[in-house]
Enzyme design. Structure first.
Site, PDB file in Angstrom:
ATOM      1  N   ASP A 192      10.921  51.971  71.903  1.00 41.92           N
ATOM      2  CA  ASP A 192      10.878  49.944  71.114  1.00 41.92           C
ATOM      3  C   ASP A 192      10.130  49.259  72.452  1.00 41.92           C
ATOM      4  OD1 ASP A 192      11.533  50.508  69.052  1.00 41.92           O
ATOM      5  OD2 ASP A 192      13.746  49.830  69.231  1.00 41.92           O
ATOM      6  N   GLY A 193      10.859  49.517  73.548  1.00 44.45           N
ATOM      7  CA  GLY A 193      10.014  49.188  75.150  1.00 44.45           C
ATOM      8  C   GLY A 193       8.777  48.801  74.922  1.00 44.45           C
ATOM      9  N   ALA A 244      13.408  38.484  66.006  1.00 48.11           N
ATOM     10  CA  ALA A 244      12.713  40.036  66.650  1.00 48.11           C
ATOM     11  C   ALA A 244      13.603  40.839  67.211  1.00 48.11           C
ATOM     12  CB  ALA A 244      10.986  40.492  67.352  1.00 48.11           C
ATOM     13  N   ALA A 247      18.689  43.700  69.830  1.00 51.50           N
ATOM     14  CA  ALA A 247      18.897  44.189  70.979  1.00 51.50           C
ATOM     15  C   ALA A 247      19.844  43.873  72.115  1.00 51.50           C
ATOM     16  CB  ALA A 247      17.478  44.238  71.456  1.00 51.50           C
ATOM     17  N   ASN A 284      20.944  40.235  72.649  1.00 48.81           N
ATOM     18  CA  ASN A 284      21.855  40.182  71.230  1.00 48.81           C
ATOM     19  C   ASN A 284      22.648  40.154  71.238  1.00 48.81           C
ATOM     20  OD1 ASN A 284      22.323  37.195  70.080  1.00 48.81           O
ATOM     21  ND2 ASN A 284      21.257  38.361  68.118  1.00 48.81           N
ATOM     22  N   LEU A 285      22.291  41.657  70.013  1.00 46.27           N
ATOM     23  CA  LEU A 285      23.540  41.925  68.799  1.00 46.27           C
ATOM     24  C   LEU A 285      24.758  42.509  69.701  1.00 46.27           C
ATOM     25  CD1 LEU A 285      24.429  43.500  66.347  1.00 46.27           C
ATOM     26  CD2 LEU A 285      22.594  45.317  66.494  1.00 46.27           C
TER      27      LEU A 285
END
Length: 257
Positions: free
Chosen positions: A46-47, A154, A158, A160-161
């Site tokens: 993902d990064g 989006a 990440a 935030n979750l």
């Protein structure tokens, strides 16, 4: 609607698996320079996909990611066969990044884009104290916390979750304002904001309680104020397989607890 995939550019992270995949796929499907490609195939995690999206921001290039990393929440499944057909059937999603304008203790202003989030966090043993204003209206006079962030849809799955923020569908016209370990007010869990909102963070007692800010990987140390808004001009396009769309992943993630 189908997508053409006639000119492909393969890029990869530095891991052995990703580099090996790049060699095999470019030999099989051909390789053109990134600036000549219709679609960029990003091989990694993902990064690396986010890095590729930042590198191609507002270029009109579409990015199709295949997982050669660890988690790969944003990535399509890695398969070597039928790649051009998969890309032709892929569903495009448009991502708008956040614009961060951060002023540091020396009065310098740094501007950067963030696809995931703009995050502030304390840099000493003392809690940060931050005033939060939305559209020039102070909503929180003083938040004592380890940090606070603004996340895009989006980026909502990440950091935030992990901070117990909400998961947002990719097409939701919202931003998540999420605290990290709030001390006062203890019960405040953040807010959902319109994607048209402008948020300003002012650091209180900045010398005593230093705070850093980051727009994805661009970090600014010892900030005194940070302004965040969704970009009106910058965009990136990411492609997902129809049977593994972003909406489906978002929905499935909310039932994993």
């Amino acid at each position: 609607m189908t997508n053409t995939a006639s000119r492909l550019a393969f890029v990869s992270s530095e891991t052995a698996d990703a580099r090996a995949a790049l060699e095999r796929l470019s030999a099989r499907y051909g390789q053109v320079p990134v600036d000549e490609a219709d679609t960029i195939v990003a091989l990694g995690g993902d990064g690396f996909l986010l890095q590729t999206l930042r590198d191609t921001m507002s270029s009109g290039k579409r990015v199709y990611g295949m997982n050669r990393g660890t988690i790969g929440f944003l990535m399509n499944e890695f398969r070597e066969k039928g790649l051009t057909e998969r890309i032709a059937k892929a569903v495009p999603e448009t991502i708008r990044p956040l614009e961060m304008s951060a002023t540091n203790a020396e009065g310098e202003t740094v501007e950067a884009l963030a696809i995931n989030e703009v995050a502030l966090w304390r840099q000493s043993y003392q809690t940060a104290k931050i005033r939060i204003a939305v559209d020039d209206h102070v909503r929180l006079e003083e938040l004592s916390c380890d940090g606070v962030m603004i996340a895009t849809p989006a980026g909502s799955t990440a950091y935030n979750l992990s901070a117990h923020g909400p998961i947002l569908p990719l097409d939701a016209p919202l931003l998540a304002l999420t605290p990290v370990s709030p001390f006062r007010p203890r019960r405040w869990r953040g807010a959902l904001l319109s994607n048209r909102a402008t948020v300003r963070f002012d650091i209180l007692e900045a010398e005593k309680r230093p705070v850093n800010a980051a727009a994805d990987h661009t970090e600014v140390k010892a900030v005194t104020s940070v302004t965040v808004r969704e970009s009106l001009t910058a965009t990136a396009t990411v492609l997902f397989d129809p049977n593994h769309s972003w909406d489906e992943r978002i929905l499935a993630e909310q039932f994993r607890y």
